[in-house]
Structure formats: structure tokens, C-alpha cells
Design an enzyme around this catalytic site. Sequence first.
Site, PDB file in Angstrom:
ATOM      1  N   PRO A  17      17.471  50.910 -22.568  1.00  0.00           N
ATOM      2  CA  PRO A  17      16.304  51.485 -21.901  1.00  0.00           C
ATOM      3  C   PRO A  17      16.481  51.365 -20.391  1.00  0.00           C
ATOM      4  O   PRO A  17      17.485  50.797 -19.927  1.00  0.00           O
ATOM      5  CB  PRO A  17      15.177  50.565 -22.350  1.00  0.00           C
ATOM      6  CG  PRO A  17      15.842  49.216 -22.452  1.00  0.00           C
ATOM      7  CD  PRO A  17      17.272  49.473 -22.878  1.00  0.00           C
ATOM      8  N   ALA A  29       8.704  50.937 -20.165  1.00  0.00           N
ATOM      9  CA  ALA A  29      10.028  51.146 -20.760  1.00  0.00           C
ATOM     10  C   ALA A  29       9.920  51.978 -22.025  1.00  0.00           C
ATOM     11  O   ALA A  29       8.833  52.116 -22.594  1.00  0.00           O
ATOM     12  CB  ALA A  29      10.678  49.812 -21.078  1.00  0.00           C
ATOM     13  N   ASN A  30      11.047  52.521 -22.453  1.00  0.00           N
ATOM     14  CA  ASN A  30      11.147  53.142 -23.765  1.00  0.00           C
ATOM     15  C   ASN A  30      11.714  52.115 -24.731  1.00  0.00           C
ATOM     16  O   ASN A  30      12.387  51.174 -24.312  1.00  0.00           O
ATOM     17  CB  ASN A  30      12.123  54.320 -23.731  1.00  0.00           C
ATOM     18  CG  ASN A  30      11.530  55.541 -23.069  1.00  0.00           C
ATOM     19  OD1 ASN A  30      10.533  55.473 -22.376  1.00  0.00           O
ATOM     20  ND2 ASN A  30      12.166  56.659 -23.286  1.00  0.00           N
ATOM     21  N   ARG A  31      11.503  52.346 -26.003  1.00  0.00           N
ATOM     22  CA  ARG A  31      12.057  51.480 -27.029  1.00  0.00           C
ATOM     23  C   ARG A  31      13.533  51.842 -27.223  1.00  0.00           C
ATOM     24  O   ARG A  31      13.844  52.988 -27.540  1.00  0.00           O
ATOM     25  CB  ARG A  31      11.308  51.782 -28.320  1.00  0.00           C
ATOM     26  CG  ARG A  31      11.020  50.637 -29.182  1.00  0.00           C
ATOM     27  CD  ARG A  31      10.330  51.138 -30.439  1.00  0.00           C
ATOM     28  NE  ARG A  31       8.870  51.143 -30.323  1.00  0.00           N
ATOM     29  CZ  ARG A  31       8.121  50.046 -30.313  1.00  0.00           C
ATOM     30  NH1 ARG A  31       8.666  48.850 -30.366  1.00  0.00           N
ATOM     31  NH2 ARG A  31       6.819  50.146 -30.240  1.00  0.00           N
ATOM     32  N   SER A  32      14.424  50.916 -26.979  1.00  0.00           N
ATOM     33  CA  SER A  32      15.847  51.165 -27.210  1.00  0.00           C
ATOM     34  C   SER A  32      16.588  49.838 -27.268  1.00  0.00           C
ATOM     35  O   SER A  32      16.448  49.014 -26.374  1.00  0.00           O
ATOM     36  CB  SER A  32      16.432  52.008 -26.060  1.00  0.00           C
ATOM     37  OG  SER A  32      17.837  52.055 -26.157  1.00  0.00           O
TER      38      SER A  32
END
Length: 214
Positions: A17, A29-32
Site C-alpha cells: 500500500p 491507506a488501501n488494504r494490501s
Amino acid sequence: PAPQRLAGRHVVVTAGPTHEPIDPVRYIANRSSGKQGFAIAQALTDLGARVTLVAGPVALATPRGVTRVDVETARQMADAVDAALPADAAVMVAAVADWRVAQVADQKLKKGAGQPELELVANPDILASLAAHTHRPKLVVGFAAETERVVEHATAKRAAKQADWIVANDVSGDVMGGDANAVQLVTADGAERWEHAPKAVIARRLAERIADAL
Ligand code: C5P
């Protein structure tokens, strides 16, 4: 060991992310997990490529032989990708945050002070910029995480970002953070469904395809 089909080639990979600060303790943030991108970096190295892995904040070990550049924000990731050029291919796997906060607070926002208003501004699109770059790698590969109409959205993304390939990821199931992935490879020739497989297997298959293309 695998035949060194990518010997002498340089490949840039983004993974994980990005974190976009709100204040000293909070971020967007994005989920990664970064697992798929790290597996791709490993698979490319196994075929003899020199790999620069630009990684957002993740808790993963650096694959052996990979040059890793750690970044936090989308703008840092964009700068690190630029600095890594020239490259023969680029695989943009990172889940880059689309927006950042316009004014990052230097002190922690206090709960007593009412609800904060966050003004968001768009982050640079690293994949689209790279595809339009004067030093564009010969092969530019993007990812697309979709929950519905996967091929349709990925095909549109391929055109909009001028990527050569889009690896379309169906994230409607339990892919996030897991060790397996279900993807379709979208190229100029259309979409190809790959069988559900561990991320390491998807990575090896993609690395072989990259070797075919270079
Ligand atoms: O637009 P979307 O985020 O769905 O596109 C996904 C693809 O674009 C991925 O390859 C991702 O790494 C890349 N991307 C990027 N920079 C952004 C947003 C997405 O490189 N700001």
C-alpha cells in the site's frame, strides 16, 4: 535453477500500500499485504532479471537478490519509480492511495476539537505516468483489483492508463492478504483466465510471460 531468460534485463516492481499521513499518528491507506508484488519480484529475479522493488509499508522480507527501495507515500513511490528508470519492464502491483490529505497536521488532531474536515487531493497515477514517460519501459503491466465485471473494468483500465497488460484480480472472494489469487490477464488480444493458484505460482507464470514478451 530456472533458465536465466531475463538475464541483463531490469524490471521495476511496485508493491504494497501507500500510507498518506493525516497527522503524526494517523494515515489513509488501501488494504494490501504486498505478497503478490513481492512474489513477482522474486520470480523475476529467479529468471535472472535485475529487479528494483519499490515497496510501501509492508511486513515482508526482501526476496533474495532484489534491490528494495522502501517508501511511505504515493509521491515518494512515484519518485522512486522515476529514479529506477530506465527499465525494460515495469509491473505496478502497489495499491496506491488515490488521495492524500491536502494539509497534514503537525500535531495530533484532538477529539475534543470537533470533527476534523479533511480536504483530499488526488495523488499522481504512477502507472499512467510511466506509460506516458519518455523512458517508457517496453512492457508496462498494471494490476486491477475488481469486485465485479472484472474483465470489462480491466479492459477499460488498460486503455485509460495505456498499459500493455492488466492483471485483473477478482477480490470479491478471500484473496486479500491470502496466499492464493484468481486472475485474468488482459492484453491487446483479450482476456485469458488463469486458474486459481498460490501467489507464487501466478508470479512465476507472469515472469515467464514477461520473458516471452521482452
Ligand atoms: O486506478 P486503479 O488504482 O484501479 O489502478 C490500478 C493500477 O494502477 C495498479 O497497477 C496500480 O499499481 C496502479 N496505480 C498507480 N498509481 C496510482 C493508482 C494506481 O500506479 N495512483
